[in-house]
Design a protein around this motif. Structure first.
Motif, PDB file in Angstrom:
ATOM      1  N   LYS A 143      30.412  29.395  28.257  1.00  0.00           N
ATOM      2  CA  LYS A 143      29.187  29.680  28.489  1.00  0.00           C
ATOM      3  C   LYS A 143      28.546  29.130  29.418  1.00  0.00           C
ATOM      4  O   LYS A 143      29.132  28.276  30.349  1.00  0.00           O
TER       5      LYS A 143
ATOM      6  N   ASP B 250      21.714  31.670  26.966  1.00  0.00           N
ATOM      7  CA  ASP B 250      22.316  31.910  25.656  1.00  0.00           C
ATOM      8  C   ASP B 250      23.246  32.964  25.649  1.00  0.00           C
ATOM      9  O   ASP B 250      22.743  34.234  24.816  1.00  0.00           O
TER      10      ASP B 250
ATOM     11  N   VAL C 122      27.208  34.159  25.919  1.00  0.00           N
ATOM     12  CA  VAL C 122      28.903  33.672  25.843  1.00  0.00           C
ATOM     13  C   VAL C 122      29.391  34.939  26.949  1.00  0.00           C
ATOM     14  O   VAL C 122      29.373  36.075  26.726  1.00  0.00           O
TER      15      VAL C 122
END
Length: 75
Positions: free
Chosen positions: A24, A29, A31
């Motif tokens: 990350k 927010d 991945v």
């Protein structure tokens, strides 16, 4: 599902096979992917145009915050 984001079910299936590291970016927010090796991590960083990703990962830069295990340990 957005590209690069794994569902909870996909993450659990991967976790059952090995213990990969989820990659990350702090403050974002999203991945980038699931790393099974330093090579995977380097590739994720290269894809987002991080300069010298090899040196960043293999040189043990303090920029990378290894969580859930020791640096460079994927199992």
């Amino acid at each position: 599902m957005a590209r690069g984001i794994l569902s909870a079910l996909q993450r659990e299936a991967l976790r059952a096979a090995t213990e990969p590291r989820i990659v990350k970016i702090r403050g974002v927010d999203t991945v980038l992917g699931v790393a099974f090796s330093d090579t995977d991590l380097i590739e994720f960083l290269r894809r987002i145009d991080i300069p010298d990703p090899d040196e960043l990962v293999l040189g043990d830069s303090e920029v990378i915050a290894w969580q859930g295990g020791r640096p460079h340990q994927y199992e």
